[in-house]
Design a protein around this motif. Structure first.
Motif, PDB file in Angstrom:
ATOM      1  N   PHE A  20      -8.286   8.371  -0.979  1.00 44.36           N
ATOM      2  CA  PHE A  20      -8.721   7.405   0.032  1.00 44.36           C
ATOM      3  C   PHE A  20      -7.513   6.646   0.588  1.00 44.36           C
ATOM      4  N   MET A  21      -7.540   6.413   1.883  1.00 41.18           N
ATOM      5  CA  MET A  21      -6.446   5.722   2.541  1.00 41.18           C
ATOM      6  C   MET A  21      -6.772   4.245   2.710  1.00 41.18           C
ATOM      7  N   PRO A  22      -5.766   3.411   3.060  1.00 41.54           N
ATOM      8  CA  PRO A  22      -6.046   1.997   3.347  1.00 41.54           C
ATOM      9  C   PRO A  22      -7.041   1.851   4.490  1.00 41.54           C
ATOM     10  N   SER A  23      -7.538   0.629   4.649  1.00 42.96           N
ATOM     11  CA  SER A  23      -8.569   0.381   5.653  1.00 42.96           C
ATOM     12  C   SER A  23      -8.119   0.727   7.060  1.00 42.96           C
ATOM     13  N   TYR A  24      -6.864   0.452   7.381  1.00 46.30           N
ATOM     14  CA  TYR A  24      -6.337   0.712   8.727  1.00 46.30           C
ATOM     15  C   TYR A  24      -5.009   1.445   8.594  1.00 46.30           C
ATOM     16  N   THR A  25      -4.857   2.518   9.350  1.00 47.92           N
ATOM     17  CA  THR A  25      -3.623   3.307   9.265  1.00 47.92           C
ATOM     18  C   THR A  25      -2.927   3.442  10.614  1.00 47.92           C
ATOM     19  N   ASN A  26      -3.433   2.752  11.643  1.00 43.41           N
ATOM     20  CA  ASN A  26      -2.881   2.942  12.983  1.00 43.41           C
ATOM     21  C   ASN A  26      -2.036   1.770  13.463  1.00 43.41           C
ATOM     22  N   PHE A  27      -1.677   0.821  12.585  1.00 42.06           N
ATOM     23  CA  PHE A  27      -0.814  -0.281  12.991  1.00 42.06           C
ATOM     24  C   PHE A  27       0.628   0.201  13.088  1.00 42.06           C
ATOM     25  N   TYR A  28       1.320  -0.214  14.132  1.00 43.09           N
ATOM     26  CA  TYR A  28       2.721   0.183  14.268  1.00 43.09           C
ATOM     27  C   TYR A  28       3.512  -0.912  14.968  1.00 43.09           C
ATOM     28  N   ASN A  29       4.822  -0.857  14.780  1.00 48.26           N
ATOM     29  CA  ASN A  29       5.750  -1.808  15.378  1.00 48.26           C
ATOM     30  C   ASN A  29       6.949  -1.036  15.894  1.00 48.26           C
ATOM     31  N   TYR A  30       7.167  -1.118  17.196  1.00 42.67           N
ATOM     32  CA  TYR A  30       8.266  -0.362  17.826  1.00 42.67           C
ATOM     33  C   TYR A  30       8.165   1.121  17.484  1.00 42.67           C
ATOM     34  N   ASN A  31       6.952   1.650  17.596  1.00 42.40           N
ATOM     35  CA  ASN A  31       6.662   3.073  17.394  1.00 42.40           C
ATOM     36  C   ASN A  31       6.794   3.519  15.931  1.00 42.40           C
ATOM     37  N   ASP A  32       7.015   2.583  15.016  1.00 38.30           N
ATOM     38  CA  ASP A  32       7.047   2.905  13.588  1.00 38.30           C
ATOM     39  C   ASP A  32       5.735   2.445  12.947  1.00 38.30           C
ATOM     40  N   TYR A  33       4.991   3.398  12.393  1.00 41.06           N
ATOM     41  CA  TYR A  33       3.716   3.054  11.767  1.00 41.06           C
ATOM     42  C   TYR A  33       3.963   2.351  10.435  1.00 41.06           C
ATOM     43  N   PHE A  34       3.150   1.331  10.174  1.00 41.64           N
ATOM     44  CA  PHE A  34       3.277   0.601   8.924  1.00 41.64           C
ATOM     45  C   PHE A  34       2.860   1.466   7.737  1.00 41.64           C
ATOM     46  N   TYR A  35       1.826   2.278   7.937  1.00 45.82           N
ATOM     47  CA  TYR A  35       1.344   3.119   6.848  1.00 45.82           C
ATOM     48  C   TYR A  35       2.112   4.434   6.822  1.00 45.82           C
ATOM     49  N   LEU A  36       2.610   4.799   5.638  1.00 50.68           N
ATOM     50  CA  LEU A  36       3.343   6.047   5.453  1.00 50.68           C
ATOM     51  C   LEU A  36       2.535   6.964   4.541  1.00 50.68           C
ATOM     52  N   PRO A  37       2.105   8.132   5.032  1.00 50.33           N
ATOM     53  CA  PRO A  37       1.309   9.046   4.199  1.00 50.33           C
ATOM     54  C   PRO A  37       2.046   9.416   2.913  1.00 50.33           C
ATOM     55  N   LYS A  38       1.294   9.549   1.836  1.00 47.70           N
ATOM     56  CA  LYS A  38       1.878   9.867   0.540  1.00 47.70           C
ATOM     57  C   LYS A  38       1.934  11.372   0.311  1.00 47.70           C
ATOM     58  N   LYS A  39       2.731  11.763  -0.649  1.00 41.60           N
ATOM     59  CA  LYS A  39       2.891  13.160  -1.002  1.00 41.60           C
ATOM     60  C   LYS A  39       1.588  13.708  -1.582  1.00 41.60           C
ATOM     61  N   TRP A  56       0.814  -1.215   0.000  1.00 42.03           N
ATOM     62  CA  TRP A  56       0.000   0.000   0.000  1.00 42.03           C
ATOM     63  C   TRP A  56       0.851   1.271   0.000  1.00 42.03           C
ATOM     64  N   ASN A  57       2.041   1.210   0.560  1.00 42.31           N
ATOM     65  CA  ASN A  57       2.891   2.392   0.629  1.00 42.31           C
ATOM     66  C   ASN A  57       3.529   2.744  -0.702  1.00 42.31           C
ATOM     67  N   LYS A  58       3.413   1.864  -1.701  1.00 45.05           N
ATOM     68  CA  LYS A  58       4.053   2.108  -2.989  1.00 45.05           C
ATOM     69  C   LYS A  58       3.051   2.215  -4.131  1.00 45.05           C
ATOM     70  N   ILE A  59       1.790   2.255  -3.798  1.00 48.08           N
ATOM     71  CA  ILE A  59       0.767   2.396  -4.830  1.00 48.08           C
ATOM     72  C   ILE A  59      -0.511   2.950  -4.198  1.00 48.08           C
ATOM     73  N   ASP A  60      -1.247   3.706  -4.967  1.00 52.17           N
ATOM     74  CA  ASP A  60      -2.528   4.258  -4.536  1.00 52.17           C
ATOM     75  C   ASP A  60      -3.632   3.347  -5.062  1.00 52.17           C
ATOM     76  N   GLN A  61      -3.944   2.317  -4.294  1.00 53.85           N
ATOM     77  CA  GLN A  61      -4.935   1.330  -4.718  1.00 53.85           C
ATOM     78  C   GLN A  61      -5.786   0.935  -3.509  1.00 53.85           C
ATOM     79  N   PRO A  62      -6.724   1.809  -3.119  1.00 52.07           N
ATOM     80  CA  PRO A  62      -7.519   1.557  -1.909  1.00 52.07           C
ATOM     81  C   PRO A  62      -8.440   0.360  -2.061  1.00 52.07           C
ATOM     82  N   GLU A  63      -8.704  -0.304  -0.922  1.00 53.83           N
ATOM     83  CA  GLU A  63      -9.654  -1.418  -0.928  1.00 53.83           C
ATOM     84  C   GLU A  63     -11.077  -0.938  -1.189  1.00 53.83           C
TER      85      GLU A  63
END
Length: 386
Positions: free
Chosen positions: A172-191, A81-88
């Motif tokens: 439109f953003m992915p279904s979930y944007t609040n997942f993180y691991n060691y304080n690093d969020y999986f989802y990265l906002p796009k330009k 999801w971080n490398k393409i704009d293709q929402p569910e």
């Protein structure tokens, strides 16, 4: 001046948002309709087509990506999801838009045309999965300079199209944007920027081989801020190999970080029609990652390669039999040299999309398709293989 026949296209998906090669329609669960209407006007060299489209989709909720996966699965999913704009899903409510549709204004002269259009474009010989450009997504506004009829010479006929357009984000953003691991969020906002797109296709039909057409196509896209900062408004004419790229690290004064600001693809295609046999064969071979030089092309030929091969045959003047195989997924060379998936990009992170749908093959990144069909016609002619 004449009125264009109104067209109403209806679609219903019960559980899965299936959507392929349907233009302005979106991946949708539920009922969806696309209504087009308008008129065409021609006077001297001027031609105007006003053909807007009205889209309505129920856009119901469905069981998409599960939020209970292990972290490694979440990380891999968001890497996509971080490398393409293709929402569910395109929002949380019904989807309704009035679009310019298949509209254009052109000036035609000497078998050539220049103008502005929002029409869908399909490049290459593929019937189901056009690798470089297809009608899988909504048409984008573009300036076009193209041949209207083949340019005839002693060695054969030539056709071409050069376009420069604007690609937009879905919003439109992915279904979930609040997942993180060691304080690093999986989802990265796009330009928050639109993309400058330029493409070129040229085809040649030799006079000494009946029915054969070969061609070359290329497109380049980059964020508009990069284009404005560099004044690089004709990137499609830059060198194909990275060693010749004006921004390449190996070019005097070059900068690899600038080279990576552009997403590009190039390829070759052919189509050979045998009218007496009522058959044709076609193929398309394209790269979504530039080769460094000719040596790189020969030694790692499969790197970032996508292919389509197809065959079509008319049987007993009643049946149309066709086969098409498309391969977009990475090849075995990716074990040593990762090329990334087609239509995704690490810097142009909206990928090769317009309003959230892939502009190329409808099967999308990392996919493979084998399609076969047989159709029966009540009246068939040579125009089927025209």
């Amino acid at each position: 001046l004449y009125i264009l026949n109104p067209r109403l296209k209806l679609n219903y998906n019960s559980n899965v948002p299936y959507s392929r090669n349907d233009g302005s329609m979106i991946p949708n669960v539920g009922f969806q309709q696309l209504l087009s209407f308008g008129f065409y006007f021609e006077y001297g060299p001027l031609s105007v087509q006003i053909n807007p489209e009205y889209l309505y989709a129920e856009n119901k909720d469905y069981h998409g990506f599960w939020d209970g996966h292990y972290e490694i699965i979440l990380e891999r999913r968001y890497d996509f999801w971080n490398k393409i704009d293709q929402p569910e899903r395109f929002g949380q409510t019904s989807y309704s838009k009035l679009l310019p549709g298949q509209s254009s204004i052109r000036f035609n002269f000497n078998n050539m045309s220049i103008g502005f259009s929002t029409e869908n474009l399909w490049w290459g010989p593929a019937i189901r999965n056009g690798i470089m450009l297809s009608n899988n997504a909504r048409g984008f506004p573009h300036i076009t300079f193209n041949s209207v009829e083949p340019l005839q010479t002693k060695i054969g006929n030539f056709e071409w199209q050069l376009i420069t357009g604007r690609l937009e984000k879905s919003g439109f953003m992915p279904s979930y944007t609040n997942f993180y691991n060691y304080n690093d969020y999986f989802y990265l906002p796009k330009k928050n920027d639109w993309r400058y797109f330029q493409g070129l296709i040229v085809s040649y039909s030799p006079s000494f081989i009946e029915g054969l057409t070969v061609g070359f196509s290329r497109w380049v896209q980059a964020y508009s801020t990069f284009i404005k900062d560099t004044n690089d408004y004709f990137p499609v004419f830059d060198g194909l190999f990275r060693k010749n790229d004006k921004y390449g690290a190996d070019v005097p004064g070059g900068d690899q970080s600038l080279e990576q600001q552009r997403d590009q693809a190039a390829g070759l295609f052919f189509r050979w029609v045998w009218k007496e046999a009522k058959a044709e064969i076609y193929g398309e071979f394209a790269y979504n990652d530039s080769k460094f030089n000719a040596r790189d092309l020969l030694l790692d030929f499969n790197h970032s390669l996508a292919t389509t091969m197809g065959f079509k045959k008319i049987l007993s003047n009643k049946y149309d039999f066709s086969v098409e195989l498309t391969k977009i997924e990475q090849n075995s060379s990716s074990i040593l040299r990762d090329s990334g998936s087609w239509y995704q990009h690490g810097v142009v992170r909206h990928g090769f999309t317009n309003y959230g749908e892939v502009l190329g093959a409808s099967i999308g990144p990392g996919s493979k398709s084998f399609f076969t069909s047989i159709s029966k016609f009540s009246n068939i002619s040579d125009m089927t293989l025209g």
